[in-house]
Design a protein around this motif. Structure first.
Motif, PDB file in Angstrom:
ATOM      1  N   ASN A  25     -22.805  15.938  -9.866  1.00 41.77           N
ATOM      2  CA  ASN A  25     -22.078  15.021 -10.748  1.00 41.77           C
ATOM      3  C   ASN A  25     -22.845  13.715 -10.929  1.00 41.77           C
ATOM      4  O   ASN A  25     -23.014  13.224 -12.045  1.00 41.77           O
ATOM      5  CB  ASN A  25     -20.697  14.691 -10.165  1.00 41.77           C
ATOM      6  CG  ASN A  25     -19.637  15.724 -10.546  1.00 41.77           C
ATOM      7  OD1 ASN A  25     -19.769  16.419 -11.561  1.00 41.77           O
ATOM      8  ND2 ASN A  25     -18.584  15.806  -9.753  1.00 41.77           N
ATOM      9  N   TYR A  26     -23.308  13.161  -9.818  1.00 45.56           N
ATOM     10  CA  TYR A  26     -24.045  11.898  -9.904  1.00 45.56           C
ATOM     11  C   TYR A  26     -25.390  12.111 -10.585  1.00 45.56           C
ATOM     12  O   TYR A  26     -25.879  11.234 -11.300  1.00 45.56           O
ATOM     13  CB  TYR A  26     -24.227  11.291  -8.504  1.00 45.56           C
ATOM     14  CG  TYR A  26     -23.033  10.481  -8.025  1.00 45.56           C
ATOM     15  CD1 TYR A  26     -21.780  10.653  -8.594  1.00 45.56           C
ATOM     16  CD2 TYR A  26     -23.171   9.532  -7.016  1.00 45.56           C
ATOM     17  CE1 TYR A  26     -20.687   9.919  -8.157  1.00 45.56           C
ATOM     18  CE2 TYR A  26     -22.085   8.784  -6.577  1.00 45.56           C
ATOM     19  CZ  TYR A  26     -20.844   8.985  -7.147  1.00 45.56           C
ATOM     20  OH  TYR A  26     -19.770   8.248  -6.719  1.00 45.56           O
ATOM     21  N   ALA A  27     -25.998  13.276 -10.356  1.00 43.64           N
ATOM     22  CA  ALA A  27     -27.279  13.566 -11.012  1.00 43.64           C
ATOM     23  C   ALA A  27     -27.100  13.535 -12.527  1.00 43.64           C
ATOM     24  O   ALA A  27     -27.955  13.021 -13.259  1.00 43.64           O
ATOM     25  CB  ALA A  27     -27.820  14.921 -10.559  1.00 43.64           C
ATOM     26  N   ALA A  28     -25.962  14.056 -13.014  1.00 45.81           N
ATOM     27  CA  ALA A  28     -25.665  14.017 -14.452  1.00 45.81           C
ATOM     28  C   ALA A  28     -25.535  12.565 -14.914  1.00 45.81           C
ATOM     29  O   ALA A  28     -26.060  12.186 -15.970  1.00 45.81           O
ATOM     30  CB  ALA A  28     -24.380  14.796 -14.743  1.00 45.81           C
ATOM     31  N   ALA A  42     -14.869   9.593 -22.244  1.00 51.05           N
ATOM     32  CA  ALA A  42     -14.530  10.648 -21.287  1.00 51.05           C
ATOM     33  C   ALA A  42     -13.111  10.506 -20.790  1.00 51.05           C
ATOM     34  O   ALA A  42     -12.515   9.426 -20.834  1.00 51.05           O
ATOM     35  CB  ALA A  42     -15.503  10.617 -20.111  1.00 51.05           C
ATOM     36  N   TYR A  43     -12.594  11.629 -20.332  1.00 56.73           N
ATOM     37  CA  TYR A  43     -11.282  11.673 -19.722  1.00 56.73           C
ATOM     38  C   TYR A  43     -11.438  12.392 -18.381  1.00 56.73           C
ATOM     39  O   TYR A  43     -12.126  13.408 -18.308  1.00 56.73           O
ATOM     40  CB  TYR A  43     -10.300  12.438 -20.621  1.00 56.73           C
ATOM     41  CG  TYR A  43      -8.881  12.305 -20.172  1.00 56.73           C
ATOM     42  CD1 TYR A  43      -8.158  11.155 -20.475  1.00 56.73           C
ATOM     43  CD2 TYR A  43      -8.261  13.307 -19.432  1.00 56.73           C
ATOM     44  CE1 TYR A  43      -6.850  11.006 -20.050  1.00 56.73           C
ATOM     45  CE2 TYR A  43      -6.952  13.172 -19.005  1.00 56.73           C
ATOM     46  CZ  TYR A  43      -6.253  12.023 -19.317  1.00 56.73           C
ATOM     47  OH  TYR A  43      -4.966  11.877 -18.888  1.00 56.73           O
ATOM     48  N   PRO A  44     -10.832  11.855 -17.307  1.00 54.31           N
ATOM     49  CA  PRO A  44     -11.081  12.452 -15.993  1.00 54.31           C
ATOM     50  C   PRO A  44     -10.478  13.851 -15.825  1.00 54.31           C
ATOM     51  O   PRO A  44      -9.369  14.100 -16.286  1.00 54.31           O
ATOM     52  CB  PRO A  44     -10.403  11.473 -15.026  1.00 54.31           C
ATOM     53  CG  PRO A  44      -9.414  10.725 -15.842  1.00 54.31           C
ATOM     54  CD  PRO A  44      -9.958  10.671 -17.232  1.00 54.31           C
ATOM     55  N   THR A  49     -14.861  14.532 -12.614  1.00 53.79           N
ATOM     56  CA  THR A  49     -14.528  13.095 -12.650  1.00 53.79           C
ATOM     57  C   THR A  49     -15.596  12.156 -12.066  1.00 53.79           C
ATOM     58  O   THR A  49     -15.928  11.142 -12.692  1.00 53.79           O
ATOM     59  CB  THR A  49     -13.165  12.853 -11.973  1.00 53.79           C
ATOM     60  OG1 THR A  49     -12.220  13.722 -12.599  1.00 53.79           O
ATOM     61  CG2 THR A  49     -12.705  11.414 -12.144  1.00 53.79           C
ATOM     62  N   PRO A  50     -16.154  12.446 -10.867  1.00 56.53           N
ATOM     63  CA  PRO A  50     -17.133  11.493 -10.333  1.00 56.53           C
ATOM     64  C   PRO A  50     -18.333  11.252 -11.257  1.00 56.53           C
ATOM     65  O   PRO A  50     -18.953  10.189 -11.187  1.00 56.53           O
ATOM     66  CB  PRO A  50     -17.589  12.163  -9.019  1.00 56.53           C
ATOM     67  CG  PRO A  50     -16.435  13.026  -8.630  1.00 56.53           C
ATOM     68  CD  PRO A  50     -15.873  13.539  -9.916  1.00 56.53           C
ATOM     69  N   ALA A  51     -18.643  12.206 -12.135  1.00 57.19           N
ATOM     70  CA  ALA A  51     -19.778  12.031 -13.050  1.00 57.19           C
ATOM     71  C   ALA A  51     -19.518  10.853 -13.985  1.00 57.19           C
ATOM     72  O   ALA A  51     -20.346   9.946 -14.110  1.00 57.19           O
ATOM     73  CB  ALA A  51     -20.036  13.311 -13.844  1.00 57.19           C
ATOM     74  N   ALA A  94     -18.589  14.341 -20.097  1.00 58.10           N
ATOM     75  CA  ALA A  94     -18.542  15.439 -19.131  1.00 58.10           C
ATOM     76  C   ALA A  94     -17.112  15.947 -19.066  1.00 58.10           C
ATOM     77  O   ALA A  94     -16.168  15.189 -19.286  1.00 58.10           O
ATOM     78  CB  ALA A  94     -18.992  14.963 -17.748  1.00 58.10           C
ATOM     79  N   THR A  95     -16.968  17.237 -18.763  1.00 58.51           N
ATOM     80  CA  THR A  95     -15.620  17.785 -18.623  1.00 58.51           C
ATOM     81  C   THR A  95     -15.651  19.043 -17.774  1.00 58.51           C
ATOM     82  O   THR A  95     -16.699  19.442 -17.253  1.00 58.51           O
ATOM     83  CB  THR A  95     -14.981  18.051 -20.007  1.00 58.51           C
ATOM     84  OG1 THR A  95     -13.574  18.244 -19.845  1.00 58.51           O
ATOM     85  CG2 THR A  95     -15.578  19.281 -20.673  1.00 58.51           C
ATOM     86  N   SER A  96     -14.477  19.665 -17.614  1.00 63.67           N
ATOM     87  CA  SER A  96     -14.307  20.903 -16.863  1.00 63.67           C
ATOM     88  C   SER A  96     -13.084  21.641 -17.420  1.00 63.67           C
ATOM     89  O   SER A  96     -12.140  21.002 -17.891  1.00 63.67           O
ATOM     90  CB  SER A  96     -14.009  20.620 -15.381  1.00 63.67           C
ATOM     91  OG  SER A  96     -15.060  19.945 -14.758  1.00 63.67           O
TER      92      SER A  96
END
Lengths: 343, 186
Positions: A25-28, A42-44, A49-51, A94-96
């Protein structure tokens, strides 16, 4: 008892500006910062979320000069980026899982409008039942989402590298398509591992911000997102198909240049002990290391095993894949998404 | 799997910082040029529920992602966790690092264990230094007694970087104090 004999092997200087311990996530987030995105919306949603929290932190503390739009849903997140990208901004989100599903209709709009949006996807199971854990059901659901290029990473380093490459690919005038870079929810999104960050000037030279496409500009007005009768609809969608086909060559080009510039060895399909293999396992994502270990064990037991990793999922590298597996006796596929009809 | 890798499992409860402890160690290891992988066993965790996080440190790149079944060291954040995870002594190869007010209360649980034990009263030290019993940084100090691939300075630097500001300072100090206070029992 003596534990580990340390031989420090920090590669500093030159192209590497720092070696850090971060999650995928942090790498992104680091990649989005390092390519100096202009707009983030973005929306968590777990496990992504950490990204976007990290990107928000970069902006808040002044490390990244960008507009962060805290939208009220994923639908709005991608809508906001479509507007920003149409105006010429370099964009990131970012999302999931459910978040990706909520973006669904916008996926087609982003690709149809030929907007080079880059999105990180921390893959996650699809509800119901509610499950936050990592499989690839969400990515499978958007497999044919109208022209997104999709890469799947196997390590935090690969997430960082792929997102840098993604901007080069997306913004190439021969492509102009959105790109998704995905990685395993939790198994990668929340795993801390070493990542080498690159010299910022080298990244700027590799992925310079240049706008090689029509944008919304009040001084030179154009219209985007118009109504099209079937004749024109066909033309425009055909151009997306064309761009998707053309992207294969561009993706290879960008990989070659990236490998040369940053000292990596990325291929669209990664091979492991494949040369004399009778049996080949094909997979993707965070279980690649485990798969290679399984191949080693099989080899020890006298089975001529090999493995392939799909790094590029869309466009699907069919020709390369067919060539590599020609003549093997059997192929096993580990697909971490289920097609309910075909099991 | 335990080739060239050194494996540590942190047993804690949600809110005690077991996940952060593994991440701090990974940061310290990577800063020293080593390879590390730190990953929590995740669920929708609640405060107080038993959690565990895994840490692998190696001189070579770590490719396999899997739970650690037989760690070199188990770091146990409280005596209650020995009851929750009764197989810790059986599965741990080298050392158990454990927090409890008195060593005598946990001794019966460790009778079958053939490795070494590090004991610390981390509740007391954490409460004194942080004003609350969040024991993760104290446990790192105790861990260093038997994990000599990283120094106290490596860990305090990683703690300062992770927590920042005043919180970083008091936690770094706590690592140092805990390192001095922890007792290697056998």
């Amino acid at each position: 008892m003596s534990l580990i004999t340390i031989e420090p092997r920090i590669k500093r200087g030159g192209i590497i500006r720092d070696r850090v311990a971060i999650t995928s996530n942090y790498a992104a987030a680091y990649a989005a910062k390092d390519v100096e995105v202009d707009v983030v919306a973005a929306y968590p949603i777990t496990p992504q979320t950490p990204a976007v929290e990290k990107v928000a932190e970069f902006i808040a503390n002044g490390e990244l000069s960008a507009e962060y739009i805290p939208v009220e849903s994923e639908h709005s997140a991608l809508s906001a980026l479509i507007g920003a990208s149409a105006a010429g901004a370099r964009t990131f989100t970012a999302t999931s899982s459910q978040g990706l599903f909520y973006m669904f209709e916008l996926l087609y709009i982003a690709s149809g409008l030929r907007l080079p949006i880059v999105m990180a996807l921390a893959t996650r199971a699809a509800s119901a039942p509610i499950c936050i854990h990592g499989d690839y059901q969400d990515l499978a659901a958007v497999r044919d989402s109208g022209g997104w290029i999709v890469m799947i990473a196997s390590s935090a380093q690969e997430v960082y590298d792929s997102i840098i490459m993604a901007y080069r690919i997306a913004e190439d005038s021969r492509v102009l398509l959105p790109v998704m870079v995905s990685y395993d929810g939790f198994l990668m999104s929340h795993t801390t591992e070493p990542v080498e960050l690159y010299d910022l000037d080298a990244i700027r030279r590799f992925a310079p911000k240049k706008i090689d496409r029509p944008i919304l500009d009040s001084r030179r007005p154009i219209t985007m997102g118009v109504m099209a009768v079937p004749d024109w609809y066909y033309e425009i969608k055909y151009q997306v198909i064309d761009a998707m086909h053309n992207s294969m060559g561009v993706i290879k080009e960008v990989h070659d240049e990236f490998n040369k510039t940053f000292g990596r060895n990325y291929r669209l399909i990664e091979e492991y002990r494949i040369d004399d293999a009778d049996y080949v396992v094909i997979t993707y994502g965070g279980i690649w290391g485990n798969t290679k270990r399984a191949v080693d064990i099989a080899r020890k037991n006298g089975i001529k095993a090999g493995a392939l990793k799909l790094r590029l999922f869309r466009p699907f590298p069919t020709d390369d894949l067919v060539r590599i597996v020609e003549g093997v006796r059997a192929i096993a596929v580990i697909d971490r998404a289920v097609s309910q009809e075909h099991q | 799997m335990n080739g060239g890798n050194y494996e540590i499992v942190f047993f804690g409860r949600g809110g005690q910082g077991a996940v952060t402890a593994a991440q701090v160690m990974a940061l310290a290891a990577v800063s020293r040029g080593l390879y590390a992988l730190a990953y929590p066993e995740f669920g929708p965790e609640r405060r107080g529920a038993p959690v565990r996080s895994y840490l692998v440190i190696s001189t070579e790149p770590i490719e396999v992602r899997e739970p650690i079944e037989e760690p070199n060291i188990s770091v146990v954040f409280g005596p209650d966790l020995l009851r929750v995870n009764p197989d810790i002594p059986e599965r741990t190869r080298d050392y158990i690092v454990i927090n409890s007010r008195r060593f005598e209360t946990i001794e019966p649980y460790l009778r079958g264990f053939r490795g070494g034990v590090v004991h610390i009263d981390a509740y007391d030290l954490s409460t004194k230094h942080l004003g609350k019993a969040i024991v993760n940084t104290a446990m790192l100090g105790a861990l260093l007694k038997v994990f000599d691939a990283l120094t106290v300075d490596d860990i305090t630097n990683a703690v300062l970087k992770t927590f920042g500001g005043r919180l970083g300072k008091v936690n770094a100090e706590l690592v140092r104090v805990a390192y001095n206070e922890a007792r290697v029992i056998k």
